[in-house]
Design a protein around this motif. Structure first.
Motif, PDB file in Angstrom:
ATOM      1  N   LYS A 234       5.432  17.750 -25.686  1.00 37.49           N
ATOM      2  CA  LYS A 234       6.714  18.420 -25.906  1.00 37.49           C
ATOM      3  C   LYS A 234       7.775  18.031 -24.885  1.00 37.49           C
ATOM      4  O   LYS A 234       7.497  17.947 -23.688  1.00 37.49           O
ATOM      5  CB  LYS A 234       6.490  19.935 -25.836  1.00 37.49           C
ATOM      6  CG  LYS A 234       7.550  20.702 -26.576  1.00 37.49           C
ATOM      7  CD  LYS A 234       7.176  22.023 -27.128  1.00 37.49           C
ATOM      8  CE  LYS A 234       8.413  22.690 -27.712  1.00 37.49           C
ATOM      9  NZ  LYS A 234       9.080  21.907 -28.755  1.00 37.49           N
ATOM     10  N   GLY A 235       8.977  17.749 -25.381  1.00 44.82           N
ATOM     11  CA  GLY A 235      10.144  17.593 -24.510  1.00 44.82           C
ATOM     12  C   GLY A 235      10.265  16.252 -23.803  1.00 44.82           C
ATOM     13  O   GLY A 235      11.132  16.083 -22.949  1.00 44.82           O
ATOM     14  N   GLY A 236       9.418  15.290 -24.152  1.00 48.81           N
ATOM     15  CA  GLY A 236       9.518  13.968 -23.524  1.00 48.81           C
ATOM     16  C   GLY A 236      10.550  13.099 -24.223  1.00 48.81           C
ATOM     17  O   GLY A 236      10.966  13.374 -25.350  1.00 48.81           O
ATOM     18  N   HIS A 237      10.949  12.038 -23.534  1.00 47.42           N
ATOM     19  CA  HIS A 237      11.878  11.056 -24.126  1.00 47.42           C
ATOM     20  C   HIS A 237      11.024   9.977 -24.802  1.00 47.42           C
ATOM     21  O   HIS A 237      10.388   9.174 -24.129  1.00 47.42           O
ATOM     22  CB  HIS A 237      12.742  10.463 -23.019  1.00 47.42           C
ATOM     23  CG  HIS A 237      13.781   9.509 -23.519  1.00 47.42           C
ATOM     24  ND1 HIS A 237      15.083   9.516 -23.063  1.00 47.42           N
ATOM     25  CD2 HIS A 237      13.720   8.509 -24.440  1.00 47.42           C
ATOM     26  CE1 HIS A 237      15.763   8.552 -23.676  1.00 47.42           C
ATOM     27  NE2 HIS A 237      14.956   7.927 -24.521  1.00 47.42           N
ATOM     28  N   ILE A 238      11.018   9.995 -26.122  1.00 46.30           N
ATOM     29  CA  ILE A 238      10.176   9.045 -26.854  1.00 46.30           C
ATOM     30  C   ILE A 238      10.897   7.708 -27.014  1.00 46.30           C
ATOM     31  O   ILE A 238      12.052   7.660 -27.448  1.00 46.30           O
ATOM     32  CB  ILE A 238       9.774   9.611 -28.234  1.00 46.30           C
ATOM     33  CG1 ILE A 238       8.905  10.870 -28.049  1.00 46.30           C
ATOM     34  CG2 ILE A 238       9.024   8.552 -29.051  1.00 46.30           C
ATOM     35  CD1 ILE A 238       8.356  11.460 -29.334  1.00 46.30           C
TER      36      ILE A 238
END
Ligand code: ZN
Length: 395
Positions: free
Chosen positions: A10-14
């Motif tokens: 959750k909430g990572g920069h993909i």
């Protein structure tokens, strides 16, 4: 309400170059597969939620050039010998989920390689089969043209289509094209790419002739930034200019691979190349005992070198995920598409004052460093540097 997913990140920069994703998003995994990538996945839906705020989430890294046919055979170099390394010892801690062995084994040793390494590693291990039947056994073995049998090699590669993704030529010291042409012939018979380490020919063979007359589009020239002026023609001339035919070769589909290794990456080549727009298609380590403790170190260090030479993180991830997947014709790898096996890496990008060595010992100062925080292989956490996936915490 039953939870739908084993893991939510959750909430990572993909960053997923294949799918043009470069944004803060969530990702969910179930039964070892990617099941959804979306702006907001409800955390109540996850049996386990891993928070990746301020971090980058990418496909599991593919290192397209390593040597992992380790063994105990005295004096056999990279072929079942002590110069190769064990895959799981080096992969996950650098965000890598797929290693492609670059020709340590030829057809004679491949069954041993498969049973003692490929089949028992958690890391996915694929291989370029050496055109030399004896593989990288060193010394005279790799000079023996009689043992470079295109038909036998092709036949063997076709027997193991799951593991063998290409044909390799390396370390040849003669001054003729027969080994290159046997390798390409095996590539044609199998419809697989070939990878050429241009060896050590004195005087050097013509690089332009190799690229434009012998290799096909889709074939790979490795050690792109090596500088061995006496025995190998380099892409950059004595005035620091990238030779015009290099751009032509790349434009027409010839592939350039970094293959850093213990002797094949010089700032004197890499920096002017990148400044002039000659950027290798694939960033790979050439991991073995002769490179792991030198300037190369690991894929994180190597990818960081490219960040500090001016590539964006997106450009670096492309060259270590989707580009190698396409080149080895494994489009199911190197991306985060729904339905693919869940091989995922999570990185921090830290700022500071760092030094990066090339193979000559020259240091480049840099301010950015990529650090592998978490690695997931087929839906299972296999590396967790700071316990971000821990389910219990000491108070
Ligand atoms: Zn190599």
């Amino acid at each position: 309400m039953a939870q739908s997913y084993n893991i939510i990140i959750k909430g990572g920069h993909i960053i997923d170059p294949k799918n043009n994703i470069d944004a803060i998003m969530d990702l969910a995994i179930n039964d070892g597969k990617i099941v959804i990538v979306a702006k907001n996945i409800d955390e109540k839906e996850g049996k386990q939620v891993i928070y990746a705020r301020d971090m980058y989430v990418t496909p599991g890294i593919i290192d397209m050039h390593v040597h992992v046919f380790y063994g105990t055979k005295y004096g056999q170099a990279l072929m079942n010998g002590g110069s190769s390394v064990g895959p799981d010892e080096f992969s996950f801690r650098a965000g890598v989920t797929t290693f492609v062995d670059a020709g340590s084994s030829g057809w004679r040793g491949f069954q041993d390689f498969k049973s003692q390494t490929i089949d028992v590693s958690q890391t996915r291990v694929l291989a370029f089969l050496n055109i030399v039947g004896e593989g990288m056994r060193g010394g005279p073995f790799e000079q023996n043209i009689k043992d470079m049998d295109a038909r036998k090699t092709a036949e063997f590669a076709k027997t193991y289509p799951k593991e063998i993704v290409g044909i390799k030529l390396a370390h040849y010291e003669g001054h003729d094209w027969a080994p290159t042409d046997s390798t390409v012939k095996a590539g044609k018979l199998t419809n697989l790419p070939v990878m050429v380490d241009f060896g050590m020919s004195d005087p050097p063979l013509s690089l332009e002739e190799l690229l434009m007359k012998h290799l096909r589009p889709g074939d790979i020239f490795t050690h792109a930034y090596a500088y061995w002026p006496k025995t190998r023609e380099a892409p950059v001339d004595e005035n620091g200019k990238v030779k015009p035919y290099i751009f032509e070769a790349q434009k027409s589909g010839r592939i350039f691979d970094v293959g850093h290794g213990g002797g094949s990456f010089s700032w004197s080549q890499a920096i002017p190349s990148i400044q002039q727009g000659f950027i290798a298609d694939v960033i790979s380590s050439d991991l073995h005992t002769g490179s792991m403790n030198g300037g190369m170190k690991d894929m994180n260090n190597l990818m960081s070198k490219f960040l500090n030479m001016g590539l964006s993180l997106q450009e670096v991830i492309l060259r270590s995920t989707w580009n190698p997947a396409k080149i080895i014709k494994r489009a199911e790898l190197g991306n985060l598409s729904v339905g693919t096996e869940a091989d995922v890496a999570v990185f921090s990008l830290i700022q500071g004052d760092f030094g990066f060595l090339d193979i000559t010992g020259e240091k480049l100062h840099g301010t950015k460093k990529l650090v592998a925080e978490l690695t997931i292989r087929a839906g299972k956490v296999v590396w967790d540097l700071n316990g971000m996936a821990a389910t219990k915490e000491r108070k």
